[in-house]
Design an enzyme around this catalytic site. Structure first.
Site, PDB file in Angstrom:
ATOM      1  N   GLU A  62       0.803  -1.226   0.000  1.00 32.58           N
ATOM      2  CA  GLU A  62       0.000   0.000   0.000  1.00 32.58           C
ATOM      3  C   GLU A  62       0.833   1.271   0.000  1.00 32.58           C
ATOM      4  OE1 GLU A  62      -0.498  -2.633   1.898  1.00 32.58           O
ATOM      5  OE2 GLU A  62      -2.584  -3.260   1.655  1.00 32.58           O
ATOM      6  N   HIS A  84     -10.907  -4.561  10.482  1.00 28.82           N
ATOM      7  CA  HIS A  84     -11.641  -4.410   9.217  1.00 28.82           C
ATOM      8  C   HIS A  84     -12.814  -3.452   9.382  1.00 28.82           C
ATOM      9  CE1 HIS A  84      -9.427  -8.020   8.087  1.00 28.82           C
ATOM     10  NE2 HIS A  84      -9.875  -7.916   6.858  1.00 28.82           N
TER      11      HIS A  84
HETATM   12  C1  LIG Z   1      -2.259  -4.690   4.594  1.00 25.37           C
HETATM   13  C2  LIG Z   1      -3.367  -5.449   3.973  1.00 25.37           C
HETATM   14  N1  LIG Z   1      -3.649  -5.234   2.679  1.00 25.37           N
HETATM   15  C3  LIG Z   1      -4.643  -5.931   2.092  1.00 25.37           C
HETATM   16  C4  LIG Z   1      -5.357  -6.846   2.796  1.00 25.37           C
HETATM   17  C5  LIG Z   1      -6.469  -7.633   2.123  1.00 25.37           C
HETATM   18  N2  LIG Z   1      -6.042  -9.032   2.050  1.00 25.37           N
HETATM   19  C6  LIG Z   1      -6.437  -9.935   2.950  1.00 25.37           C
HETATM   20  S1  LIG Z   1      -5.741 -11.434   2.716  1.00 25.37           S
HETATM   21  C7  LIG Z   1      -4.925 -10.901   1.362  1.00 25.37           C
HETATM   22  C8  LIG Z   1      -4.058 -11.838   0.596  1.00 25.37           C
HETATM   23  C9  LIG Z   1      -2.877 -12.312   1.339  1.00 25.37           C
HETATM   24  O1  LIG Z   1      -2.254 -13.323   0.628  1.00 25.37           O
HETATM   25  P1  LIG Z   1      -1.174 -14.231   1.293  1.00 25.37           P
HETATM   26  O2  LIG Z   1      -0.259 -13.416   2.137  1.00 25.37           O
HETATM   27  O3  LIG Z   1      -0.538 -15.042   0.234  1.00 25.37           O
HETATM   28  O4  LIG Z   1      -1.983 -15.160   2.296  1.00 25.37           O
HETATM   29  P2  LIG Z   1      -3.104 -16.260   1.988  1.00 25.37           P
HETATM   30  O5  LIG Z   1      -4.413 -15.586   2.136  1.00 25.37           O
HETATM   31  O6  LIG Z   1      -2.872 -16.792   0.628  1.00 25.37           O
HETATM   32  O7  LIG Z   1      -2.944 -17.292   3.038  1.00 25.37           O
HETATM   33  C10 LIG Z   1      -5.202  -9.564   1.106  1.00 25.37           C
HETATM   34  C11 LIG Z   1      -4.649  -8.793  -0.009  1.00 25.37           C
HETATM   35  C12 LIG Z   1      -5.047  -7.006   4.151  1.00 25.37           C
HETATM   36  N3  LIG Z   1      -5.736  -7.868   4.936  1.00 25.37           N
HETATM   37  N4  LIG Z   1      -4.045  -6.316   4.709  1.00 25.37           N
END
Ligand SMILES: Cc1ncc(C[n+]2csc(CCOP(=O)(O)OP(=O)(O)O)c2C)c(N)n1
Ligand SMILES: [Mg+2]
Lengths: 308, 346
Positions: free
Chosen positions: B60, B129
């Site tokens: 971000e 959230h």
């Molecule tokens: C700082 C932040 N940006 C965006 C999000 C929205 N978000 C939630 S889970 C996610 C994906 C994360 O992917 P990964 O780290 O690979 O974990 P996975 O869900 O695949 O276990 C996103 C973008 C968030 N929770 N926090």
């Protein structure tokens, strides 16, 4: 030579995690679990292999997708269900819910739903071990997407400078919500870690609990000796990012993309062992659910406790 | 006129501005993907291609600085965050860079950057959230801050924001996405910095922020049946604030309740209350009252959420108290709207 006793121990915990999450799927339409849930179905072998390869007194920092780590670390199942139900007997009295599971008494120190935000916590916790001359280690668990945040890079750098006992554990399911890894990353984790002088390993066989355990034991030995390490484990998320359904109909991936993994998934392949263990585990889950259902809901007084 | 929901209004404003001006582009985590920020960016990548509608790494802070760089070179970026809670990872860029770029370049560079951020609520969104944090941003000179309540406002205000040469942060409450009303099909601007009287009244002014205007309308209906006439003022733009509209209303009614969609302590309501006390002191029949979230992190479980969030009932009781009326029996009223409608998972 496969060590049968170890395999059975790991298999049992992995199956417990899957059955717990399948129970969550079954309960979800009843609206008794009013919380986003990020299921780890498909990824259980990582949580189980890693936690078994750690010592019980090693600390884990995790994410919103942590039912598996909570259970593998030895968190109480009844208190977890009570937390999902939002009841006073939940681990945090319903204030945390599925996304923020903690169990400090068994070493699960925190889990955050802001991606990558617990990574530096493990570096700080590792410093506490170094200061006290302890040989315990701190582990931060995160997804492949989390490595895109600056804080991942900054934490690696500082861990290397401080020479603290921290294990960076990446669960690479290739996805961040509905985005595939190649549109998000121009680097490889191992080469990136090497730039900081940090050792790393990528394990492709993320379905293989024993291989994960072995890789963790080896990595943890290096970390215990004072060198941070990056362990990346390829895995597969079978369900949708958040929620209890599948997501192949969304059109961004096909069911074939998880089939290769499923064909090797011991919880599917070793159906006989699963069947043998299931009744006992289901009884355990029944008891945990009953505990949650019997626990009272919190109210206004609870809202105002534990703020500062 | 055809009806459109709030999410559709955002999509339509974005589409029309992208058609009109090739410099406009939209980006952010998940923007072109299946879920498309609750449908608000749906179809844009198909229509405008991946150069003007794209996904980003989960970064971000860098993505905000990237937007600033593009904006000062004459592009017109729209950066989208699926939660306010994630936008704050970009606080350095927003507060140290974006907000003072025009000032520190003596006005030689413009920053036509729009940052959209969603306020989450319900179904266990929990502490990470669910934030609004309006005052974190209205506190900063150099940022325009908007929080449209209605579909027609969000279409016109987002259009104005995209055309604006200043950075604009747009707060969108998740539950408003389902609100529907008649929305003009052609592109139009609702000017920034101009508030709106959502409902005229005589006895008390309720200044509502974002979702709280929905609660205020319900409260006003209930109070109208008891003979109490409530005026609802929606500032719509929080910075720069249409102070005159609010002060005029308070001078007419002599009473003001601020229903913020945020924490009360040091919140936007504190700023509003201070201005009203400073400028309408002699005309006030009662001290200004403020309503907002309980001063706790947002709890996950529904029973505690119900205690955490104020609603129409809170507003009704505040009005009664201010007017010295007996508390009405509200047993027959239904105070749950989207708590029942929104069944997760996110
Ligand atoms: C700082 C932040 N940006 C965006 C999000 C929205 N978000 C939630 S889970 C996610 C994906 C994360 O992917 P990964 O780290 O690979 O974990 P996975 O869900 O695949 O276990 C996103 C973008 C968030 N929770 N926090
Ligand atoms: Mg991932």
């Amino acid at each position: 030579m496969k060590d049968e006793a170890t395999y059975r121990r790991l298999f049992r915990t992995a199956l417990l995690i899957r059955l717990v999450e399948e129970r969550i799927i079954a309960l979800y339409p009843s609206d008794r679990i009013q919380s986003p849930v990020h299921l780890s179905i498909g990824q259980e072998a990582v949580a189980v292999g890693v936690c078994d390869g750690l010592r019980p007194d090693d600390l884990v920092f995790a994410t919103y997708r942590s039912h598996g780590f909570y259970i593998a670390k030895g968190g109480r199942l009844d208190a977890m269900f009570a937390e999902l139900y939002g009841r006073t007997d939940g681990i945090s009295g319903g204030k945390a819910g599925s996304m923020h599971l903690t169990a400090p008494q068994v070493g699960l120190m925190g889990s955050s739903a802001v991606v990558a935000s617990t990574i530096p916590h493990a570096v700080g916790a590792a410093l506490s071990f170094k200061r006290r001359g302890s040989d315990r280690i701190a582990v931060t668990v995160f997804g492949d997407g989390a490595t895109e945040e600056g804080v991942y890079h900054e934490s690696l750098n500082f861990a290397a400078l401080m020479e603290v006992p921290v294990l960076f554990l990446c669960e690479d399911n290739g996805l961040a919500v509905h985005s595939h890894r190649p549109v998000r990353q121009a680097y490889r984790l191992a080469e990136h870690a090497a730039a900081f002088g940090i050792g790393s390993r990528r394990l492709e066989e993320g379905w293989d609990m024993l291989a994960v355990r072995e890789a963790t034991l080896q990595a943890a030995a290096k970390v215990r000796a004072g060198a941070p390490f990056v362990l990346e484990i390829a895995t597969s998320r079978y369900k949708e990012h958040v929620g209890v359904g599948e997501d192949f109909h969304f059109g961004y991936r096909t069911s074939a993309s998880v089939d290769a993994f499923k064909r090797r998934d011991p919880l599917i392949v070793d159906a006989a062992l699963a069947k043998a263990l299931e009744p006992e585990l289901e009884r355990e889950i029944d008891a945990a659910v009953a505990f949650a259902e019997a626990s009272p809901a919190p109210g206004r007084p609870e809202l105002l406790t534990d703020i500062i | 006129m055809r009806k459109l929901d709030y999410a559709g209004a955002i999509r339509e404003a974005t589409t029309q501005e992208m058609e009109r001006d090739p410099r406009v582009f939209v980006y952010g985590i998940g923007v072109p993907t299946w879920s498309s920020i609750f449908g608000t960016t749906k179809g844009l990548v198909e229509k405008f291609g991946p150069e003007r509608c794209f996904d980003t790494p989960i970064s971000e802070d860098a993505m905000t600085g990237f937007g600033l760089g593009a904006a000062i070179r004459g592009l017109r970026p729209i950066h989208v965050h699926i939660r306010v809670d994630f936008m704050i990872l970009a606080t350095n860029q927003l507060v140290n860079m974006v907000s003072n770029y025009i000032y520190s370049t003596g006005g030689r560079l413009k920053v036509p950057l729009v940052v959209r951020a969603v306020i989450g609520r319900g179904w266990g969104q929990g502490a990470q959230h669910s934030k609004s944090l309006f005052s974190n941003f209205t506190h900063i000179p150099g940022l325009k801050v908007i929080a449209p309540t209605t579909p027609s406002d969000v279409k016109g205000m987002l259009t104005a924001a995209i055309r604006d040469d200043n950075p604009v942060i747009c707060f969108e409450h998740r539950w408003l996405y389902w609100a529907e009303e008649e929305v003009p099909e052609e592109a139009y601007e609702v000017p920034l910095g101009v508030g709106r009287i959502l409902r005229p009244g005589r006895d008390v002014t309720v200044v509502g922020l974002s979702w709280m205007n929905v609660e205020a309308r319900l409260a006003a209906d209930i109070l109208a049946r008891r003979g109490v006439s409530v005026e609802i003022v929606d500032p719509r733009t929080l910075a720069p604030l249409d102070e005159g509209l609010i002060l005029d209303s308070v001078r007419r009614t002599g009473r003001c309740i601020i229903a913020d969609c945020d924490w009360v302590d040091s919140g936007f309501s504190a700023e509003l209350s201070a201005r009203i006390h400073e400028k309408c002191f002699g005309q006030l029949k009662a001290p200004v009252r403020r309503i907002g979230f309980a001063h706790t992190p947002c709890p996950t479980v529904r029973e505690l959420e119900n205690e955490f969030y104020p609603n129409a009932r809170t507003i009704v009781h505040a009005v009664e108290d201010m007017l010295g009326l007996e508390a009405a029996n509200l047993d027959g009223e239904d105070f749950f709207s989207h708590e029942r409608r929104f069944r997760g998972p996110f």
